[in-house]
Enzyme design. Structure first.
Site, PDB file in Angstrom:
ATOM      1  N   LYS A 165       0.834  -1.196   0.000  1.00  0.00           N
ATOM      2  CA  LYS A 165       0.000   0.000   0.000  1.00  0.00           C
ATOM      3  C   LYS A 165       0.874   1.253   0.000  1.00  0.00           C
ATOM      4  O   LYS A 165       1.680   1.464   0.921  1.00  0.00           O
ATOM      5  CB  LYS A 165      -0.925   0.004   1.222  1.00  0.00           C
ATOM      6  CG  LYS A 165      -2.011  -1.060   1.165  1.00  0.00           C
ATOM      7  CD  LYS A 165      -2.950  -0.869  -0.017  1.00  0.00           C
ATOM      8  CE  LYS A 165      -4.105  -1.857   0.011  1.00  0.00           C
ATOM      9  NZ  LYS A 165      -4.975  -1.716  -1.178  1.00  0.00           N
ATOM     10  N   GLU A 218      -0.271  -0.462  -9.523  1.00  0.00           N
ATOM     11  CA  GLU A 218      -1.711  -0.701  -9.404  1.00  0.00           C
ATOM     12  C   GLU A 218      -2.474   0.599  -9.161  1.00  0.00           C
ATOM     13  O   GLU A 218      -2.191   1.325  -8.215  1.00  0.00           O
ATOM     14  CB  GLU A 218      -2.000  -1.681  -8.266  1.00  0.00           C
ATOM     15  CG  GLU A 218      -3.484  -1.979  -8.095  1.00  0.00           C
ATOM     16  CD  GLU A 218      -3.758  -3.127  -7.151  1.00  0.00           C
ATOM     17  OE1 GLU A 218      -4.945  -3.355  -6.827  1.00  0.00           O
ATOM     18  OE2 GLU A 218      -2.800  -3.814  -6.728  1.00  0.00           O
ATOM     19  N   ASP A 241      -7.934  -1.252 -11.165  1.00  0.00           N
ATOM     20  CA  ASP A 241      -8.796  -1.775 -10.107  1.00  0.00           C
ATOM     21  C   ASP A 241     -10.065  -0.928  -9.978  1.00  0.00           C
ATOM     22  O   ASP A 241     -11.086  -1.196 -10.606  1.00  0.00           O
ATOM     23  CB  ASP A 241      -7.997  -1.817  -8.801  1.00  0.00           C
ATOM     24  CG  ASP A 241      -8.760  -2.399  -7.628  1.00  0.00           C
ATOM     25  OD1 ASP A 241      -9.962  -2.695  -7.765  1.00  0.00           O
ATOM     26  OD2 ASP A 241      -8.161  -2.564  -6.544  1.00  0.00           O
ATOM     27  N   LYS A 265     -13.592  -6.576  -8.807  1.00  0.00           N
ATOM     28  CA  LYS A 265     -14.267  -6.614  -7.518  1.00  0.00           C
ATOM     29  C   LYS A 265     -15.755  -6.853  -7.775  1.00  0.00           C
ATOM     30  O   LYS A 265     -16.431  -6.034  -8.414  1.00  0.00           O
ATOM     31  CB  LYS A 265     -14.048  -5.303  -6.754  1.00  0.00           C
ATOM     32  CG  LYS A 265     -12.642  -5.164  -6.185  1.00  0.00           C
ATOM     33  CD  LYS A 265     -12.533  -3.896  -5.351  1.00  0.00           C
ATOM     34  CE  LYS A 265     -11.284  -3.920  -4.474  1.00  0.00           C
ATOM     35  NZ  LYS A 265     -10.046  -3.852  -5.223  1.00  0.00           N
TER      36      LYS A 265
END
Length: 367
Positions: A165, A218, A241, A265
């Site tokens: 992260k 990402e 994403d 997702k």
């Protein structure tokens, strides 16, 4: 078969690590999850779960799901849950957008369909093409030494993909990426995930500074077009994403060749019905996918497991065991995890039932 009633439950999922940080101003200690149970005139019931990470992460959160529930319940009561496409269309006609609210209703229909025909959901989504999907694990924004220790504990548990992260300060992020990715062993992969936090300028600065590091970039920026700008100046593989919200974006990704990996997702896409369409389109064009969801407990993870299992192994990069991020359970039994892999149940439906001891009384019942 007809849907006769809808029950909606909510419960808190405390994060197993105490505090989860993923970007500027973005953190949680407890996530609020929503479980939907559909009753039918046959006596069969199905369950689904949706758990966005609050209003700071994506365009939905638990109060929003509750606000959408009456409209969605009116739309689905009286419909045949075995006709998943019909139910999906009826929800879209009744309520524009709000995929996070629709996702739990959709999963419950797939659960009922599997129970009715005696097959696991993975068989209904295309068959078991991946027997045990590899999982990634998040390395949250902690002090660097603590993050490295956490990464090592995940490695010992069998994980071989690590999501670093980032998205705070570019200078510290560069140091963080270099330090953690530099510890990778053969067969391991690292993703530098900014969760949309960077400006184009900062993202370009970071990717240029770590040009020699083996890492996947990402979702550096909020919008698809911003990420495309970064892509044009980036030597790394790109994973998209949050901006992947439907088949229209997937078509742009294929046309622009803007990513090597796409994270799907389920709730961001509006449920398994829509997610399967997007996945099959991307796989047909040779793009790797991650089959997962934003957050959730056992019911949500079960849906991810079946989605991942029905994805060709050559294109199934990873999934994740969301239920193991929490200290409480939304369903039982938990999906099986072994040696860094997530396995879909062979039981008809999703293979998990709501944990009513944890869920308590429904917060809403329709009609």
């Amino acid at each position: 078969m007809k849907i006769t009633a809808v029950r909606v439950y909510q419960m808190d999922l405390p994060y197993v690590g105490g505090r989860y940080d993923w970007g500027p101003g973005c953190s949680l200690e407890v996530a609020r999850t929503t479980v939907v149970v559909l009753e039918t005139d046959s006596g069969l019931e199905g369950c689904g779960e949706s758990c966005p990470l609050g209003a700071t992460y994506l365009a939905a959160h638990a109060p929003g799901i509750i606000a959408a529930a009456p409209t969605l319940a009116r739309a689905v009561i009286g419909l045949d849950p075995l006709q998943t496409g019909v139910v999906d269309e009826a929800m879209d006609m009744a309520l524009k957008g709000h995929g996070y609210a629709k996702s739990a209703f959709d999963a419950a229909c797939w659960d009922i369909l599997g129970k009715a025909v005696g097959l696991p959901v993975s068989s209904l989504l295309g068959g078991r093409l991946t027997d045990g999907a590899p999982m990634y694990r998040v390395v949250p924004q902690k002090p660097l030494e603590a993050s490295i220790e956490e990464m090592e504990s995940h490695r010992q548990a069998g994980y071989r993909q690590f999501q670093i992260k980032v998205g705070q300060d570019p200078d510290s992020d560069i140091e963080r990426i270099r330090a953690i990715a530099g510890l990778l062993r053969p067969g391991e992969t690292a993703f530098a995930d900014a969760n949309t936090a960077y400006s184009v300028r900062d993202a370009v600065r970071v990717v240029r500074a770590v040009r020699d590091v083996d890492v996947v970039v990402e979702q550096p920026c909020l919008t698809y077009d911003e990420c495309l700008q970064v892509r044009s100046r980036c030597d790394h593989p790109m994973k998209l994403d949050e901006c992947v919200t439907g088949l229209d974006v997937a078509a742009r990704i294929v046309a622009d060749r803007s990513a090597e990996v796409v994270c799907l997702k389920i709730s961001n896409l509006g449920g398994l019905t829509k997610s399967r369409r997007v996945r099959d389109f991307l796989v047909a064009h040779g793009i790797d996918v991650v089959c997962e969801d934003t957050w959730g407990g056992e019911i949500c993870t079960a849906a991810c497991a079946h989605f991942a299992a029905s994805t060709p192994a050559a294109f199934q990069l990873s999934t994740t065991d969301l239920h193991n991020y929490n200290t409480t359970a939304s369903g039982t039994p938990p999906p099986r995890v072994a040696e860094g892999r997530l396995f879909a149940s062979d039981t008809p439906g999703l293979g998990v039932e709501p944990d009513y001891d944890s869920l308590g009384r429904p917060v809403a019942v329709f009609p």
